[in-house]
Design an enzyme around this catalytic site. Structure first.
Site, PDB file in Angstrom:
ATOM      1  N   HIS A   1      33.570 -98.164   9.022  1.00  0.00           N
ATOM      2  CA  HIS A   1      33.663 -97.264  10.174  1.00  0.00           C
ATOM      3  C   HIS A   1      34.849 -96.325  10.020  1.00  0.00           C
ATOM      4  O   HIS A   1      35.844 -96.663   9.394  1.00  0.00           O
ATOM      5  CB  HIS A   1      33.689 -97.985  11.520  1.00  0.00           C
ATOM      6  CG  HIS A   1      34.827 -98.937  11.810  1.00  0.00           C
ATOM      7  ND1 HIS A   1      35.164-100.012  11.022  1.00  0.00           N
ATOM      8  CD2 HIS A   1      35.693 -98.978  12.869  1.00  0.00           C
ATOM      9  CE1 HIS A   1      36.166-100.681  11.582  1.00  0.00           C
ATOM     10  NE2 HIS A   1      36.525-100.066  12.707  1.00  0.00           N
TER      11      HIS A   1
ATOM     12  N   HIS B   1      45.906-103.024  17.544  1.00  0.00           N
ATOM     13  CA  HIS B   1      45.610-101.585  17.517  1.00  0.00           C
ATOM     14  C   HIS B   1      46.629-100.840  18.377  1.00  0.00           C
ATOM     15  O   HIS B   1      46.288-100.269  19.411  1.00  0.00           O
ATOM     16  CB  HIS B   1      44.202-101.318  18.023  1.00  0.00           C
ATOM     17  CG  HIS B   1      43.119-102.008  17.229  1.00  0.00           C
ATOM     18  ND1 HIS B   1      42.876-103.361  17.309  1.00  0.00           N
ATOM     19  CD2 HIS B   1      42.227-101.528  16.329  1.00  0.00           C
ATOM     20  CE1 HIS B   1      41.871-103.678  16.496  1.00  0.00           C
ATOM     21  NE2 HIS B   1      41.468-102.587  15.897  1.00  0.00           N
TER      22      HIS B   1
ATOM     23  N   GLU C   1      40.106-102.362   7.460  1.00  0.00           N
ATOM     24  CA  GLU C   1      40.236-103.640   8.179  1.00  0.00           C
ATOM     25  C   GLU C   1      39.645-104.802   7.368  1.00  0.00           C
ATOM     26  O   GLU C   1      40.017-105.962   7.576  1.00  0.00           O
ATOM     27  CB  GLU C   1      39.539-103.562   9.545  1.00  0.00           C
ATOM     28  CG  GLU C   1      40.264-102.670  10.542  1.00  0.00           C
ATOM     29  CD  GLU C   1      39.576-102.583  11.912  1.00  0.00           C
ATOM     30  OE1 GLU C   1      40.227-102.123  12.850  1.00  0.00           O
ATOM     31  OE2 GLU C   1      38.393-102.976  12.040  1.00  0.00           O
TER      32      GLU C   1
ATOM     33  N   HIS D   1      35.021-106.544  15.188  1.00  0.00           N
ATOM     34  CA  HIS D   1      35.669-106.801  16.489  1.00  0.00           C
ATOM     35  C   HIS D   1      35.563-105.607  17.445  1.00  0.00           C
ATOM     36  O   HIS D   1      36.415-105.421  18.301  1.00  0.00           O
ATOM     37  CB  HIS D   1      37.137-107.187  16.266  1.00  0.00           C
ATOM     38  CG  HIS D   1      37.965-106.099  15.638  1.00  0.00           C
ATOM     39  ND1 HIS D   1      39.037-106.355  14.816  1.00  0.00           N
ATOM     40  CD2 HIS D   1      37.880-104.746  15.717  1.00  0.00           C
ATOM     41  CE1 HIS D   1      39.561-105.204  14.414  1.00  0.00           C
ATOM     42  NE2 HIS D   1      38.888-104.215  14.961  1.00  0.00           N
TER      43      HIS D   1
HETATM   44  C1  DHB Z   1      35.729 -99.164  17.202  1.00  0.00           C
HETATM   45  C2  DHB Z   1      35.864-100.096  16.183  1.00  0.00           C
HETATM   46  C3  DHB Z   1      37.090-100.721  15.951  1.00  0.00           C
HETATM   47  O1  DHB Z   1      37.306-101.613  14.935  1.00  0.00           O
HETATM   48  C4  DHB Z   1      38.162-100.463  16.777  1.00  0.00           C
HETATM   49  O2  DHB Z   1      39.294-101.141  16.566  1.00  0.00           O
HETATM   50  C5  DHB Z   1      38.047 -99.516  17.795  1.00  0.00           C
HETATM   51  C6  DHB Z   1      36.831 -98.870  18.014  1.00  0.00           C
HETATM   52  C7  DHB Z   1      34.422 -98.485  17.465  1.00  0.00           C
HETATM   53  O3  DHB Z   1      33.487 -98.626  16.678  1.00  0.00           O
HETATM   54  O4  DHB Z   1      34.301 -97.810  18.494  1.00  0.00           O
HETATM   55 FE    FE Z   2      39.544-102.229  14.800  1.00  0.00          FE
END
Ligand code: DHB
Ligand code: FE
Length: 289
Positions: A197, A59, A244, A12
């Protein structure tokens, strides 16, 4: 009776929403990301759901450190896209399904999962980017998402977060809840967020293709094994925000094969791409057979 027809899994990343909103989808950086969803958009047109049950994480937009529900179900009639600092995304207001949401809350709480009931909240990129990816931007003359959406927010931001096992069991309870709703509705369940990530600290930018692809394999063929992954492994292997991925297990737990053996799921589409912003994008569509 209502029933779950399919589950959809997707990252997302907020920059994906920005790329769409700013008309950058054809740029060389973004084109391969959106190409991975072209099949899915046709599939959505061919298999329109009546309702989407969308599992995502907030978030620190609707919730904050003041109040941290582990699992929160949206029972409102509508939800405004949130202002995350650059103004709200130019996407439709999300229409809810209060009757089905209230029924699911009743059933799932009676099945011993304590949900927070949310009658008013704004929804951030965690909720709005997946429909943008799956449906594209709706035309101005009919500016609406294709169907109502029930937002289901999971805390994966502030520790302690729920385990994959708990999420998988919750998905099973959600399936029973949907199947006891006395109206003939086709419901899709979406699990969003991930894949690997990490947005902060010395490991910022971490991506783990091997972990991600093993997770996709397990999620399809051996979801109980995916559910057994301890949360510390997500953080070690997939980065702090890789946690996540436990939300995908809620969607997976709601598929028929988990409850009824020997039933199988059909993996209709699988896509993996690095990078999108700081994130490895993963996407799956599973159908009940
Ligand atoms: C990014 C990814 C995420 O899941 C998020 O909530 C905020 C930023 C990113 O890759 O920049
Ligand atoms: Fe996220």
């Amino acid at each position: 009776m209502a029933h779950i027809t399919a589950s959809v899994y997707t990252s997302h990343v907020p920059a994906i929403g920005a790329a769409m909103d700013l008309g950058k989808t054809g740029e060389p950086y973004w084109q391969p990301v959106f190409q991975g969803y072209e099949w899915s958009r046709q599939w959505m047109r061919d298999n329109p759901p009546d309702v989407i049950f969308l599992v995502y994480n907030d978030h620190a937009t609707a919730f904050s450190l003041d109040m941290i529900p582990t699992f929160a179900i949206g029972t409102a009639a509508s939800y405004q896209p949130a202002d995350e600092g650059w103004g709200p995304r130019p996407v439709p207001v999300v229409q809810g399904h209060p009757e089905l949401a209230a029924h699911i809350a009743q059933s799932v709480i009676q099945q011993d999962f304590d949900l927070t009931i949310v009658n008013r909240m704004d929804v951030d990129h965690g909720l709005t980017v997946p429909p943008s990816l799956m449906c594209g931007q709706p035309p101005a003359e009919h500016f609406a998402w294709p169907c109502p959406v029930i937002p289901f927010a999971v805390n994966v931001v502030q520790y302690p977060v729920p385990s994959g096992q708990r999420c998988f069991q919750l998905g099973q309870a959600i399936r029973r809840a949907v199947e006891s709703f006395d109206e003939d509705l086709k419901v899709q369940i979406w699990g969003t967020g991930g894949m690997s990530h990490q947005l902060q600290g010395p490991r910022a930018g971490l991506i783990n293709r091997e972990f991600d692809n093993a997770f996709l394999d397990k999620l399809i063929a051996d979801p109980a094994a995916a559910a057994a992954i301890p949360h510390i492994d997500y953080v070690r292997e997939a980065g702090s925000e890789g946690i996540e991925l436990v939300m995908w297990l809620i969607a997976r737990g709601a598929m028929k094969d988990v409850a009824e053996n020997p039933v199988s799921v059909r993996a209709r589409h699988r896509f993996y791409h690095v990078p999108a912003s700081n994130t490895a994008v993963g996407h799956l569509i599973l159908e009940n057979t």
